[in-house]
Motif scaffolding. Sequence first.
Motif, PDB file in Angstrom:
ATOM      1  N   GLY A   7       0.816  -1.216   0.000  1.00  0.00           N
ATOM      2  CA  GLY A   7       0.000   0.000   0.000  1.00  0.00           C
ATOM      3  C   GLY A   7       0.848   1.263   0.000  1.00  0.00           C
ATOM      4  O   GLY A   7       0.484   2.287  -0.589  1.00  0.00           O
ATOM      5  N   GLU A   8       2.003   1.174   0.641  1.00  0.00           N
ATOM      6  CA  GLU A   8       2.914   2.330   0.664  1.00  0.00           C
ATOM      7  C   GLU A   8       3.502   2.571  -0.726  1.00  0.00           C
ATOM      8  O   GLU A   8       3.701   3.716  -1.144  1.00  0.00           O
ATOM      9  N   LEU A   9       3.749   1.492  -1.446  1.00  0.00           N
ATOM     10  CA  LEU A   9       4.276   1.623  -2.812  1.00  0.00           C
ATOM     11  C   LEU A   9       3.255   2.317  -3.709  1.00  0.00           C
ATOM     12  O   LEU A   9       3.619   3.065  -4.619  1.00  0.00           O
ATOM     13  N   VAL A  10       1.982   2.070  -3.458  1.00  0.00           N
ATOM     14  CA  VAL A  10       0.938   2.715  -4.255  1.00  0.00           C
ATOM     15  C   VAL A  10       0.994   4.228  -4.049  1.00  0.00           C
ATOM     16  O   VAL A  10       0.948   5.007  -5.009  1.00  0.00           O
ATOM     17  N   THR A  11       1.132   4.651  -2.801  1.00  0.00           N
ATOM     18  CA  THR A  11       1.255   6.080  -2.507  1.00  0.00           C
ATOM     19  C   THR A  11       2.459   6.677  -3.238  1.00  0.00           C
ATOM     20  O   THR A  11       2.359   7.741  -3.845  1.00  0.00           O
TER      21      THR A  11
END
Lengths: 311, 254
Positions: free
Chosen positions: A20-24
């Motif tokens: 999810g952090e990679l998506v940000t």
Amino acid sequence: MSETLIVAEHLRGAMRDVTGELVTAARLLGNPVAVAVIARDPSRLEVTYEGVDEIVGVPVEQAEFENDVYQHALEALIAERQPEVVLLGFTVNSMGYGPAVAAKLDLGFASDVHGLALDGEAVIATRSFYGGKVDAELEFPEGRPVLLLIRPTAFAPAPSGGSPSTSAFSVEVPSSRARHVDFREAAVGDVDITTADFLLSIGRGVGEQDAIPQFERLAEKLGAVLSVSRPLVDAGWMPNARQVGQSGKTVKPKVYLALGISGAVQHLAGMKTSGTIIAVNTDPEAAIFNVAHYGAVADLFDVADELEKLS
Amino acid sequence: MKIVVCVKQVAVLGDEVEFTDDARDVDPDFLDASLNEWDSYATEEALRIRENAGSDGDEIVVVSVGDGDVEPAMRRCLAMGADRATRIDHSGSRDPITIARLLAPVVNAESPDLVFCGVQSSDAVQAATGTALAELLDLARVAVVTRIELDTGARRATVHRELEGGLVDVTEVDTPALLTIQTGINQPRYATLRAIKQAEQEPIQVVAAGEEGEPAYRVRRMFAPPKGEGAELLDGSAADIARRIAGIVQERLK
Ligand SMILES: Cc1cc2nc3c(=O)[nH]c(=O)nc-3n(C[C@H](O)[C@H](O)[C@H](O)COP(=O)(O)OP(=O)(O)OC[C@H]3O[C@@H](n4cnc5c(N)ncnc54)[C@H](O)[C@@H]3O)c2cc1C
Ligand SMILES: Nc1ncnc2c1ncn2[C@@H]1O[C@H](COP(=O)(O)O)[C@@H](O)[C@H]1O
């Protein structure tokens, strides 16, 4: 088509937070965002983040991570989709194949990236050097995809939601030269440092094993639980269960009092969301001061002696 | 059996920082040097494998990319017990793909049974050179290894790969292989003063660097990191600091 391609991280059937952090991080680059899920049954791993445009299921035979499988799958995905940027977590799994893909395909590459920006069309990544004391902006060779390993916890996780399209991508992976056999859990300790309100945490700054009993006593007097940085576990001075950090425990006490801990990225990963962080270090440039709420540039033994007198 | 250990002399930044005039690096006057911590574990592991096998024919070779200034780190490994050292003469690069490209032909020429790198270098924290090198050598590899059991006859090893949270992934890897070694896998020995003295005299083979290719990144600008919201400084005597800490703790635990 220019896109940012993310490879999802999952372990034993569960998606890991870093995905999810990679998506940000990917959203900062403006291009459409595709998330590849390399798994035995990709559809069973939910990718529900706002900002994802496409989920690419890549079915493979192996249930768990093997670096040859991921390397092969990612190379095939890059050849097929021609992403401008590929984002992986700066995790143990990615360390096992990300740099290999970059070396093989001659990509732009950087690891432990904690900031991302665009300068015109060009991707600019920020990472640290010299033990976290200095930051640097990096640029990459023109006209090639860039593969970046993104520091976990550097970006907030993307909110849940989104209605991405889904697709499937099939690859033939060669047999692995390094094969997953089994998992072994980390040893369980006598105390659970993750539930303590107050951690007194000591690092390599304490210098020698003989110093440890003094801090055990101090912790007891202060009503704190004693925790440590990794070198004290590596040296065999303290048990594994007391270790704070990426390969130890993630803690979030009300108060984290760090004595003689430099603030390496893997240590910070395990404690930086603590309520109040107090750091004592002789080095005014120590990275721990970048996350501390209160800092004292002082000798930890002097401060410990005074604390002991007070309580 | 031959084991190649890739070692790096790392830069250690002291209490103060100043940058070079082009702002692309730290002024070298502000840097100290030492053998990368992870590489001392890698060297120790190679020595132990040799000692456990008990065969005198085994050879341990350390290889480093750098200029003459990195030789102290290599000599530290010789003092621990490595047999030979080769330095690939080069300076100025630190991106892990370039370093791997420079290492590859020299390591390859040794035809090693095992190649060890550290998980990461403490100054750059890239955790990438070993895995990139394995690719260029077309070797099986495992990153972040905390235990090695060799089965030389079967040409494989069972290793522990340490994941986040301390979970261990028991992995079976074909050999020859490249492993990146994690701290804690052993307790590195101290070199005796005598061995350190002796190592001063040992020759280090110097070879010219090969084609380095285009770097995987370039530093545009280096700078002191923004100080977050900034830690509130507790100053005064140790007694003053202790009183402030006790006060903060009492307040927060209420
Ligand atoms: C894959 C991986 C996982 C890892 N996981 C973890 C993890 O879970 N947890 C973890 O902690 N590390 C972890 N590490 C290791 C990490 O990179 C650092 O090596 C480690 O955190 C350093 O510990 P330290 O701060 O105690 O030691 P150092 O970095 O050596 O710092 C010691 C500090 O003490 C200060 N000091 C010295 N003497 C005094 C004194 N008298 N008074 C006050 N201050 C003094 C020094 O200025 C220095 O800042 C991991 C590394 C890798 C590669
Ligand atoms: N200049 C170098 N010479 C030889 N080995 C290196 C060099 N730089 C990095 N390495 C190896 O790669 C490991 C990881 O470094 P890094 O990828 O920079 O974090 C180190 O522990 C060394 O084993």
